[in-house]
Scaffold this motif. Structure first.
Motif, mmCIF file in Angstrom:
data_model
loop_
_atom_site.group_PDB
_atom_site.id
_atom_site.type_symbol
_atom_site.label_atom_id
_atom_site.label_comp_id
_atom_site.label_asym_id
_atom_site.label_seq_id
_atom_site.Cartn_x
_atom_site.Cartn_y
_atom_site.Cartn_z
ATOM 1 N N PRO A 270 0.809 -1.233 0.000
ATOM 2 C CA PRO A 270 0.000 0.000 0.000
ATOM 3 C C PRO A 270 0.836 1.275 0.000
ATOM 4 C CG PRO A 270 -0.116 -1.105 2.135
ATOM 5 C CD PRO A 270 0.549 -2.060 1.197
ATOM 6 N N ASP A 271 1.982 1.242 0.649
ATOM 7 C CA ASP A 271 2.837 2.439 0.722
ATOM 8 C C ASP A 271 4.006 2.380 -0.254
ATOM 9 O OD1 ASP A 271 1.273 3.576 2.745
ATOM 10 O OD2 ASP A 271 2.322 2.424 4.282
ATOM 11 N N GLY A 272 4.021 1.385 -1.131
ATOM 12 C CA GLY A 272 5.083 1.289 -2.126
ATOM 13 C C GLY A 272 6.460 1.208 -1.508
ATOM 14 N N ILE A 273 7.375 2.003 -2.043
ATOM 15 C CA ILE A 273 8.758 1.962 -1.537
ATOM 16 C C ILE A 273 8.881 2.599 -0.153
ATOM 17 C CG2 ILE A 273 9.722 1.951 -3.868
ATOM 18 C CD1 ILE A 273 10.454 4.906 -3.465
ATOM 19 N N ASP A 274 7.819 3.253 0.340
ATOM 20 C CA ASP A 274 7.839 3.824 1.684
ATOM 21 C C ASP A 274 7.346 2.840 2.732
ATOM 22 O OD1 ASP A 274 8.748 6.403 0.875
ATOM 23 O OD2 ASP A 274 6.728 6.821 0.131
ATOM 24 N N SER A 275 7.012 1.619 2.312
ATOM 25 C CA SER A 275 6.541 0.601 3.257
ATOM 26 C C SER A 275 7.652 0.226 4.222
ATOM 27 C CB SER A 275 6.070 -0.646 2.496
ATOM 28 O OG SER A 275 5.012 -0.329 1.613
ATOM 29 N N MET A 276 7.297 0.114 5.499
ATOM 30 C CA MET A 276 8.257 -0.291 6.524
ATOM 31 C C MET A 276 8.511 -1.792 6.417
ATOM 32 S SD MET A 276 10.233 0.638 9.020
ATOM 33 C CE MET A 276 9.643 2.264 9.498
ATOM 34 N N VAL A 277 9.774 -2.175 6.419
ATOM 35 C CA VAL A 277 10.135 -3.588 6.368
ATOM 36 C C VAL A 277 10.274 -4.106 7.799
ATOM 37 C CG1 VAL A 277 11.773 -5.280 5.489
ATOM 38 C CG2 VAL A 277 11.333 -3.199 4.188
ATOM 39 N N THR A 278 9.673 -5.243 8.080
ATOM 40 C CA THR A 278 9.562 -5.900 9.386
ATOM 41 C C THR A 278 8.526 -5.179 10.251
ATOM 42 O OG1 THR A 278 11.165 -4.750 10.811
ATOM 43 C CG2 THR A 278 12.042 -6.389 9.267
ATOM 44 N N LYS A 279 8.069 -5.844 11.283
ATOM 45 C CA LYS A 279 7.103 -5.281 12.225
ATOM 46 C C LYS A 279 7.782 -4.870 13.538
ATOM 47 C CE LYS A 279 3.080 -7.875 10.517
ATOM 48 N NZ LYS A 279 2.285 -6.709 10.100
ATOM 49 N N GLU A 280 9.083 -4.616 13.467
ATOM 50 C CA GLU A 280 9.840 -4.265 14.668
ATOM 51 C C GLU A 280 9.280 -3.019 15.340
ATOM 52 O OE1 GLU A 280 13.062 -4.856 17.371
ATOM 53 O OE2 GLU A 280 12.512 -6.091 15.660
ATOM 54 N N PHE A 281 8.907 -2.032 14.523
ATOM 55 C CA PHE A 281 8.444 -0.762 15.082
ATOM 56 C C PHE A 281 7.037 -0.373 14.625
ATOM 57 C CE2 PHE A 281 13.127 -0.413 14.648
ATOM 58 C CZ PHE A 281 13.435 -0.407 15.990
ATOM 59 N N GLU A 282 6.536 -1.015 13.585
ATOM 60 C CA GLU A 282 5.204 -0.694 13.095
ATOM 61 C C GLU A 282 4.437 -1.976 12.815
ATOM 62 O OE1 GLU A 282 5.063 1.913 9.768
ATOM 63 O OE2 GLU A 282 6.266 3.489 10.721
ATOM 64 N N ASP A 283 3.195 -2.041 13.317
ATOM 65 C CA ASP A 283 2.366 -3.219 13.085
ATOM 66 C C ASP A 283 2.028 -3.394 11.618
ATOM 67 O OD1 ASP A 283 2.375 -3.817 15.767
ATOM 68 O OD2 ASP A 283 0.528 -2.721 16.188
ATOM 69 N N SER A 284 2.038 -2.306 10.865
ATOM 70 C CA SER A 284 1.716 -2.374 9.442
ATOM 71 C C SER A 284 2.917 -2.728 8.587
ATOM 72 C CB SER A 284 1.141 -1.027 8.978
ATOM 73 O OG SER A 284 2.099 0.014 9.178
ATOM 74 N N GLY A 285 4.054 -3.030 9.222
ATOM 75 C CA GLY A 285 5.270 -3.343 8.484
ATOM 76 C C GLY A 285 5.132 -4.594 7.628
ATOM 77 N N PHE A 286 5.972 -4.664 6.598
ATOM 78 C CA PHE A 286 5.953 -5.776 5.657
ATOM 79 C C PHE A 286 7.006 -6.804 6.068
ATOM 80 C CE2 PHE A 286 8.329 -7.274 1.835
ATOM 81 C CZ PHE A 286 7.431 -8.259 1.445
ATOM 82 N N ILE A 287 6.574 -8.048 6.282
ATOM 83 C CA ILE A 287 7.493 -9.133 6.609
ATOM 84 C C ILE A 287 7.822 -9.889 5.329
ATOM 85 C CG2 ILE A 287 7.827 -11.256 7.918
ATOM 86 C CD1 ILE A 287 5.962 -10.201 10.029
ATOM 87 N N CYS A 288 9.075 -9.858 4.933
ATOM 88 C CA CYS A 288 9.457 -10.485 3.669
ATOM 89 C C CYS A 288 9.991 -11.890 3.907
ATOM 90 C CB CYS A 288 10.495 -9.644 2.932
ATOM 91 S SG CYS A 288 11.963 -9.255 3.892
ATOM 92 N N SER A 289 9.804 -12.739 2.913
ATOM 93 C CA SER A 289 10.331 -14.098 2.969
ATOM 94 C C SER A 289 11.823 -14.084 2.676
ATOM 95 C CB SER A 289 9.607 -14.968 1.943
ATOM 96 O OG SER A 289 9.902 -14.513 0.621
#
Length: 609
Positions: free
Chosen positions: A479-498
């Motif tokens: 949803p946020d494109g390249i501004d998406s947060m990677v991992t949920k370390e600090f944001e619940d909406s973060g993207f967890i990558c395989s």
């Protein structure tokens, strides 16, 4: 040639305190000036407030002086006391405000040094002890040392003021204060030495406990911990470290508490007893003309003993805290003799690579990882490094990048010994994807550029690089494109990558950097064969005219290389194109056929299922 590492000389207590003050002074001068001003004025004033004011009150009463004069005197002292507390409040505010600045200064020095330390040090267990002590302890011990030193200085001046006020009544009373001074020095020195030894001895056990806690905390360990019984081993390690620390505390604090009890007895009990006896004798033999003044001064001896003890205790505490700055000094001086960093800048693009009889051995290892290896690589050539695990493939490319020091032989790039290049400038020309790549808890754009994008062109570069790395289908769904947060370390909406997606992000870094030399160390281990084929084709297409090294256990990927180097025990035993090596029917050919057979059997098994 083996390079001897210089062992930094330990600083003594005085030099450690000077080093601490200099370090904080460079971070913020106000912390030093205000701390010493506040403590010195406050402590000296307290001596006059508690001793002189009491003496003056008795003097006014005994001599029948005006009550209004006494009231003005007490009011003036109380107003001064209020002013001192206002300064103290301002000091507390200033220190709270500036302490993060001091911490940041020390933290930045440690981290800046850490990235310049030879990578081989990260293979040594004692390195982490030094790193932990330099980073974790010095951040707090520096300020603790300053506060203790400033307080010790103030208490010492307060004791001097008390001496003056006692001497003006009866200089002989000072004799009974000597036990306080001697006992404070002797016992405080021993107590602080034991506490320092305790801190050093518990470092390894504390680090073990922190490691176990981190393992249970971090997500990457969660699967193995739940599937296997490794948690029992980890909990046992934690318990053993805890029991070891408990035993250490019990042993050391028995000694520390014994010395503290004897210290209090000698500092307070003996001087006060002797002083009371002396004053009783004086008053008995000379009359009661100065009884009020003597009674007021009796408390001064106790106050003097207290300030002496506090001064020496804080001086010792300052010494103990500042001695931890030895750890900072030791870490900051680590490898200064072995770090070979030239001043030569890289002109243009990096050219041909020449490895001339290069050998390398890890510290503590008996066998070399790289053995007398020589290799010439033309600019723009695509080299595949293959072989069994432990053959030296990753070590070889780390030597080439200057991450490991060249111990024997020489590596030249563009006809220049890489040791002559400025290391940071030289390493900027490499784009690398390691097998143990790391993804950071930052926006996707930061993970690709490895910095914050500052322009629209850089943002477009991120998107283009991710698509080249076959990450486009995932990017379109974020949803946020390249501004998406990677991992949920600090944001619940973060993207967890395989694992495969993480590798694609790391590959996108190489596309974004557009380096002279590309190194791919098992970058496709989490990709399926088709994705791997597409990734390599995209990478080679984007790296046209650039030198490319890729390390892969899948020998099918090596077929696209201009040259394949088969390593065994740190040496190149075979070299050539895929067809040439297959025709020789040597070790490469046997390994290739074995892998091809395994792939074929797996495909047949999948079809059967």
């Amino acid at each position: 040639m083996k390079i001897e590492e210089k062992t930094p000389q330990k600083m003594g207590v005085w030099n450690s305190m000077c080093y601490t003050v200099r370090t904080i002074w460079r971070a913020d001068k106000g912390c030093i000036l205000l701390s010493f001003y506040k403590n010195c004025t406050e402590e000296v004033y307290m001596s006059f407030f508690f001793i002189l004011m009491l003496q003056m009150i008795y003097s006014y009463i005994e001599n029948g002086k005006s009550f209004m004069g006494l009231l003005r005197f007490v009011t003036l002292f109380c107003m001064g006391h209020i002013c001192i507390h206002l300064v103290s409040a301002w000091h507390a505010y200033y220190i709270r405000k500036k302490t993060p600045k001091v911490y940041a200064y020390i933290f930045n020095r440690v981290i800046d040094k850490a990235v310049r330390i030879e990578l081989t040090k990260y293979e040594q267990p004692d390195f982490y002890d030094k790193f932990a002590r330099a980073l974790d302890e010095c951040l707090t011990k520096a300020m603790d040392g300053l506060f203790s030193l400033a307080w010790a200085t103030g208490c010492a001046l307060s004791a001097v003021a008390a001496v003056f006020l006692i001497a003006r009544v009866d200089p002989a009373m000072l004799v009974f204060s000597l036990p306080s001074i001697v006992a404070s020095f002797l016992f405080s020195s021993r107590i602080n030495k034991l506490q320092y030894e305790l801190r050093l001895e518990e470092t390894r056990d504390k680090r073990t406990a922190e490691y176990v806690k981190r393992v249970f905390y971090e997500k990457k360990y969660a699967g193995e911990i739940r599937l296997y019984n490794i948690r029992k081993v980890l909990l046992r390690e934690y318990k053993e470290s805890f029991d070891s620390r408990q035993e250490l505390y019990a042993r050391m604090y028995r000694q520390i508490n014994f010395y503290k009890q004897v210290q209090d007895l000698v500092i307070f009990g003996l001087p006060i007893l002797l002083t009371y006896i002396y004053v009783s004798v004086v008053l008995k033999t000379t009359g009661e003309a100065k009884i009020g003044l003597y009674v007021a001064t009796l408390g001064s001896v106790d106050y003097f003993a207290w300030r002496v003890k506090t001064a020496i205790k804080n001086y010792m505490e300052a010494g103990k805290n500042c001695m931890y700055m030895n750890n900072l000094q030791e870490f900051l001086e680590m490898d200064e003799e072995t770090m070979e960093n030239g001043s030569r800048a890289v002109q243009g693009e990096l050219g041909d690579i020449e490895l001339d009889h290069v050998s390398f051995r890890y510290t503590g290892s008996e066998k070399p990882v790289i053995r007398d290896l020589s290799l010439h690589i033309r600019k723009g050539e695509r080299i595949a490094l293959v072989g069994e695990n432990g053959a030296g493939k990753t070590t070889l490319v780390k030597l080439l990048m200057g991450l490991y020091p060249v111990q024997q032989g020489k590596i030249s790039v563009g006809g220049v010994d890489i040791r002559e290049y400025n290391k940071r400038d030289y390493q900027k020309h490499f784009g690398t994807v390691f097998q143990d790549l790391q993804i950071f808890s930052l926006p996707l754009s930061h993970n690709v550029l490895m910095k914050e994008p500052e322009t629209e062109e850089e943002r477009d570069l991120v998107t283009e690089s991710l698509r080249k790395a076959q990450f486009g289908d995932v990017l379109d769904k974020l949803p946020d494109g390249i501004d998406s947060m990677v991992t949920k370390e600090f944001e619940d909406s973060g993207f967890i990558c395989s694992g495969g997606q993480a590798q694609k992000i790391a590959i996108a870094r190489v596309f974004a950097k557009n380096p002279d030399i590309v190194i791919l160390d098992e970058p496709s281990s989490a990709l399926d064969p088709i994705a791997e084929f597409n990734m390599y084709n995209n990478m080679l297409e984007a790296s046209e005219g650039r030198t490319v090294f890729f390390i892969s256990h899948r020998l099918s990927s090596a077929r696209i290389a201009d040259r394949i180097c088969f390593l065994e025990q740190g040496s190149i035993v075979e070299s050539g194109t895929h067809d040439e090596l297959m025709e020789r029917n040597g070790k490469y050919a046997r390994m290739f056929r074995l892998q091809a057979k395994n792939y074929k059997e797996r495909e047949e098994a999948c079809v059967y299922e």
